[in-house]
Scaffold this motif. Structure first.
Motif, PDB file in Angstrom:
ATOM      1  N   ALA A   5       0.818  -1.214   0.000  1.00 19.42           N
ATOM      2  CA  ALA A   5       0.000   0.000   0.000  1.00 19.42           C
ATOM      3  C   ALA A   5       0.853   1.265   0.000  1.00 19.42           C
ATOM      4  CB  ALA A   5      -0.929  -0.019   1.210  1.00 19.42           C
ATOM      5  N   ASN A   6       2.039   1.218   0.593  1.00 17.66           N
ATOM      6  CA  ASN A   6       2.881   2.412   0.645  1.00 17.66           C
ATOM      7  C   ASN A   6       3.802   2.529  -0.567  1.00 17.66           C
ATOM      8  OD1 ASN A   6       4.815   0.476   1.104  1.00 17.66           O
ATOM      9  ND2 ASN A   6       5.169   1.024   3.265  1.00 17.66           N
ATOM     10  N   GLY A   7       3.571   1.678  -1.557  1.00 19.00           N
ATOM     11  CA  GLY A   7       4.336   1.777  -2.795  1.00 19.00           C
ATOM     12  C   GLY A   7       5.613   0.964  -2.817  1.00 19.00           C
ATOM     13  N   GLU A   8       5.960   0.327  -1.691  1.00 17.80           N
ATOM     14  CA  GLU A   8       7.172  -0.476  -1.649  1.00 17.80           C
ATOM     15  C   GLU A   8       6.937  -1.836  -2.283  1.00 17.80           C
ATOM     16  OE1 GLU A   8       8.411  -0.751   2.358  1.00 17.80           O
ATOM     17  OE2 GLU A   8       8.925   1.369   2.546  1.00 17.80           O
ATOM     18  N   GLN A   9       7.990  -2.398  -2.830  1.00 23.14           N
ATOM     19  CA  GLN A   9       7.889  -3.700  -3.475  1.00 23.14           C
ATOM     20  C   GLN A   9       7.813  -4.799  -2.413  1.00 23.14           C
ATOM     21  OE1 GLN A   9       7.354  -3.390  -6.478  1.00 23.14           O
ATOM     22  NE2 GLN A   9       7.988  -5.144  -7.677  1.00 23.14           N
ATOM     23  N   ASP A  10       6.786  -5.642  -2.516  1.00 26.09           N
ATOM     24  CA  ASP A  10       6.616  -6.771  -1.599  1.00 26.09           C
ATOM     25  C   ASP A  10       7.289  -7.983  -2.236  1.00 26.09           C
ATOM     26  OD1 ASP A  10       5.793  -8.820   0.032  1.00 26.09           O
ATOM     27  OD2 ASP A  10       3.702  -8.186   0.129  1.00 26.09           O
ATOM     28  N   THR A  11       8.304  -8.527  -1.550  1.00 29.27           N
ATOM     29  CA  THR A  11       9.086  -9.613  -2.146  1.00 29.27           C
ATOM     30  C   THR A  11       8.480 -10.986  -1.898  1.00 29.27           C
ATOM     31  OG1 THR A  11      10.480  -9.727  -0.167  1.00 29.27           O
ATOM     32  CG2 THR A  11      11.238  -8.316  -1.971  1.00 29.27           C
ATOM     33  N   ARG A  12       7.366 -11.050  -1.163  1.00 28.23           N
ATOM     34  CA  ARG A  12       6.719 -12.333  -0.952  1.00 28.23           C
ATOM     35  C   ARG A  12       6.127 -12.861  -2.256  1.00 28.23           C
ATOM     36  NH1 ARG A  12       2.800 -10.888   3.930  1.00 28.23           N
ATOM     37  NH2 ARG A  12       2.633  -9.057   2.580  1.00 28.23           N
ATOM     38  N   ILE A  13       6.110 -14.178  -2.383  1.00 26.16           N
ATOM     39  CA  ILE A  13       5.556 -14.831  -3.570  1.00 26.16           C
ATOM     40  C   ILE A  13       4.082 -15.107  -3.319  1.00 26.16           C
ATOM     41  CG2 ILE A  13       5.700 -16.834  -5.087  1.00 26.16           C
ATOM     42  CD1 ILE A  13       8.633 -17.131  -4.129  1.00 26.16           C
ATOM     43  N   GLY A  14       3.215 -14.528  -4.128  1.00 26.66           N
ATOM     44  CA  GLY A  14       1.779 -14.733  -3.982  1.00 26.66           C
ATOM     45  C   GLY A  14       1.349 -16.034  -4.635  1.00 26.66           C
ATOM     46  N   VAL A  15       0.737 -16.915  -3.846  1.00 26.53           N
ATOM     47  CA  VAL A  15       0.348 -18.241  -4.326  1.00 26.53           C
ATOM     48  C   VAL A  15      -1.176 -18.375  -4.311  1.00 26.53           C
ATOM     49  CG1 VAL A  15       0.439 -20.723  -3.838  1.00 26.53           C
ATOM     50  CG2 VAL A  15       2.489 -19.317  -3.572  1.00 26.53           C
ATOM     51  N   PHE A  16      -1.705 -18.967  -5.364  1.00 26.59           N
ATOM     52  CA  PHE A  16      -3.136 -19.247  -5.469  1.00 26.59           C
ATOM     53  C   PHE A  16      -3.310 -20.759  -5.496  1.00 26.59           C
ATOM     54  CE2 PHE A  16      -7.289 -19.692  -7.362  1.00 26.59           C
ATOM     55  CZ  PHE A  16      -8.000 -18.564  -6.965  1.00 26.59           C
ATOM     56  N   LEU A  17      -4.179 -21.303  -4.617  1.00 24.36           N
ATOM     57  CA  LEU A  17      -4.386 -22.749  -4.505  1.00 24.36           C
ATOM     58  C   LEU A  17      -5.621 -23.177  -5.287  1.00 24.36           C
ATOM     59  CD1 LEU A  17      -3.940 -23.173  -0.627  1.00 24.36           C
ATOM     60  CD2 LEU A  17      -2.189 -23.408  -2.392  1.00 24.36           C
ATOM     61  N   VAL A  18      -5.462 -24.210  -6.119  1.00 25.12           N
ATOM     62  CA  VAL A  18      -6.601 -24.757  -6.856  1.00 25.12           C
ATOM     63  C   VAL A  18      -6.692 -26.250  -6.558  1.00 25.12           C
ATOM     64  CG1 VAL A  18      -7.668 -25.102  -9.108  1.00 25.12           C
ATOM     65  CG2 VAL A  18      -6.272 -23.063  -8.697  1.00 25.12           C
ATOM     66  N   ASP A  19      -7.736 -26.635  -5.826  1.00 23.30           N
ATOM     67  CA  ASP A  19      -7.965 -28.042  -5.492  1.00 23.30           C
ATOM     68  C   ASP A  19      -9.422 -28.173  -5.060  1.00 23.30           C
ATOM     69  OD1 ASP A  19      -6.016 -30.636  -4.640  1.00 23.30           O
ATOM     70  OD2 ASP A  19      -7.979 -30.576  -3.669  1.00 23.30           O
ATOM     71  N   ASP A  38       8.224 -16.020   3.194  1.00 24.45           N
ATOM     72  CA  ASP A  38       8.320 -15.373   1.884  1.00 24.45           C
ATOM     73  C   ASP A  38       7.281 -15.883   0.888  1.00 24.45           C
ATOM     74  OD1 ASP A  38       9.684 -17.827   1.901  1.00 24.45           O
ATOM     75  OD2 ASP A  38      10.849 -17.289   0.133  1.00 24.45           O
ATOM     76  N   VAL A  39       6.419 -16.819   1.327  1.00 27.66           N
ATOM     77  CA  VAL A  39       5.356 -17.324   0.466  1.00 27.66           C
ATOM     78  C   VAL A  39       4.011 -17.005   1.109  1.00 27.66           C
ATOM     79  CG1 VAL A  39       4.303 -19.370  -0.550  1.00 27.66           C
ATOM     80  CG2 VAL A  39       6.796 -19.170  -0.477  1.00 27.66           C
ATOM     81  N   GLU A  40       3.139 -16.322   0.380  1.00 27.57           N
ATOM     82  CA  GLU A  40       1.836 -15.920   0.912  1.00 27.57           C
ATOM     83  C   GLU A  40       0.715 -16.475   0.041  1.00 27.57           C
ATOM     84  OE1 GLU A  40      -0.702 -11.854   1.960  1.00 27.57           O
ATOM     85  OE2 GLU A  40       1.054 -11.756   0.648  1.00 27.57           O
ATOM     86  N   VAL A  41      -0.221 -17.190   0.656  1.00 24.17           N
ATOM     87  CA  VAL A  41      -1.392 -17.682  -0.071  1.00 24.17           C
ATOM     88  C   VAL A  41      -2.377 -16.523  -0.212  1.00 24.17           C
ATOM     89  CG1 VAL A  41      -3.305 -19.321  -0.096  1.00 24.17           C
ATOM     90  CG2 VAL A  41      -1.059 -20.037   0.772  1.00 24.17           C
ATOM     91  N   VAL A  42      -2.616 -16.100  -1.449  1.00 26.85           N
ATOM     92  CA  VAL A  42      -3.455 -14.923  -1.687  1.00 26.85           C
ATOM     93  C   VAL A  42      -4.886 -15.289  -2.083  1.00 26.85           C
ATOM     94  CG1 VAL A  42      -1.488 -13.487  -2.319  1.00 26.85           C
ATOM     95  CG2 VAL A  42      -2.687 -14.762  -4.106  1.00 26.85           C
ATOM     96  N   GLY A  43      -5.116 -16.561  -2.397  1.00 29.01           N
ATOM     97  CA  GLY A  43      -6.463 -16.962  -2.778  1.00 29.01           C
ATOM     98  C   GLY A  43      -6.535 -18.451  -3.042  1.00 29.01           C
ATOM     99  N   GLU A  44      -7.754 -18.942  -3.204  1.00 27.78           N
ATOM    100  CA  GLU A  44      -7.934 -20.370  -3.465  1.00 27.78           C
ATOM    101  C   GLU A  44      -9.239 -20.601  -4.205  1.00 27.78           C
ATOM    102  OE1 GLU A  44      -9.676 -22.477   0.356  1.00 27.78           O
ATOM    103  OE2 GLU A  44      -7.858 -21.353   0.891  1.00 27.78           O
ATOM    104  N   ALA A  45      -9.345 -21.782  -4.828  1.00 29.70           N
ATOM    105  CA  ALA A  45     -10.546 -22.132  -5.573  1.00 29.70           C
ATOM    106  C   ALA A  45     -10.712 -23.645  -5.577  1.00 29.70           C
ATOM    107  CB  ALA A  45     -10.451 -21.616  -7.008  1.00 29.70           C
ATOM    108  N   GLY A  46     -11.970 -24.075  -5.696  1.00 30.70           N
ATOM    109  CA  GLY A  46     -12.257 -25.498  -5.687  1.00 30.70           C
ATOM    110  C   GLY A  46     -12.807 -26.025  -6.997  1.00 30.70           C
ATOM    111  N   SER A  47     -12.822 -25.193  -8.030  1.00 33.34           N
ATOM    112  CA  SER A  47     -13.328 -25.615  -9.329  1.00 33.34           C
ATOM    113  C   SER A  47     -12.608 -24.834 -10.423  1.00 33.34           C
ATOM    114  CB  SER A  47     -14.832 -25.365  -9.438  1.00 33.34           C
ATOM    115  OG  SER A  47     -15.095 -23.966  -9.483  1.00 33.34           O
ATOM    116  N   VAL A  48     -12.778 -25.285 -11.649  1.00 32.56           N
ATOM    117  CA  VAL A  48     -12.147 -24.606 -12.785  1.00 32.56           C
ATOM    118  C   VAL A  48     -12.673 -23.179 -12.905  1.00 32.56           C
ATOM    119  CG1 VAL A  48     -11.974 -24.556 -15.309  1.00 32.56           C
ATOM    120  CG2 VAL A  48     -11.661 -26.713 -14.074  1.00 32.56           C
TER     121      VAL A  48
END
Length: 226
Positions: A5-19, A38-48
């Protein structure tokens, strides 16, 4: 990698889970977030459909992608998302270690393929590696890919028109059927109903023009599905 939010680069890896199994997604999220800052789960889904919408909206760095889901599979997600978001990296995470599943999802554009026996720390390392451009495979799966993309004598065939008629789920059912599993056991193994197993078997019989499970077993064995 996102911008804070403050404009700085976030070095964490955003991961999305699909299962399609919520408990499995919860377990993966807990493993990654508990031990790997350094790994952040940003979202998930249970279908295509949920996966396609969520990836489009969140634009994660890496998608952990199940190969088989009730409304399609990982290859379908890849087909719909990769042309639109080529910078998103996909890593298949599946219970299946079948050669045709590995090859299909890699051909569709996944950067790697690991099985669900992987530990949390190993999975986090795999996420980091595909994010930086490496290809990652569980040990015995790499050979399938090398064979499939090799022109050397004895390499796995690039395609089998008869096998290509079957959906990934139909192949799963056929493989277990050929190994001698009863319908109820197949249902338990694949987390589907016995009625669904029967439907898949009927479809496979129709497509292959076989008359019973014993002929199907020989057919599957000839194609190294067992």
């Amino acid at each position: 990698m996102t911008e804070s939010a403050n404009g700085e680069q976030d070095t964490r890896i955003g991961v999305f889970l699909v299962d399609d199994h919520g408990l499995f997604r919860a377990g993966v999220r807990a493993e990654l977030e508990r031990a790997v800052p350094d790994v952040e789960v940003v979202g998930e889904a249970g279908s295509v459909e949920e996966a396609v919408a969520g990836i489009r909206h969140l634009r994660p760095d890496v998608v952990l992608l199940d190969v088989h889901m009730p409304d399609g599979g990982g290859a379908e997600v890849l087909r719909r998302i990769r042309p639109e978001l080529p910078d998103v990296v996909f890593l298949a995470l599946s219970v299946s270690d079948a050669a045709e599943d590995v090859i299909a999802v890699i051909r569709a554009g996944a950067r790697g393929y690991v099985t669900k026996t992987i530990s949390g720390r190993e999975l986090a390392d795999a996420v980091r590696r595909v994010h930086t451009g490496d290809a990652v495979f569980s040990p015995r799966l790499a050979g399938f890919v090398l064979d499939a993309f090799s022109d050397r004598p004895g390499a796995a065939p690039h395609s089998d028109p008869e096998l290509d008629m079957l959906t990934p789920r139909e192949r799963d059912v056929l493989r277990l059927l050929a190994r001698g599993y009863a319908y109820k056991e197949i249902a338990g193994e694949l987390f589907i109903s016995v009625k669904t197993v029967e439907t898949h078997v009927s479809s496979v019989l129709r497509k292959t023009q076989m008359s019973n499970r014993y002929e199907l077993s020989r057919w599957a064995s000839d194609r190294r599905l067992v």
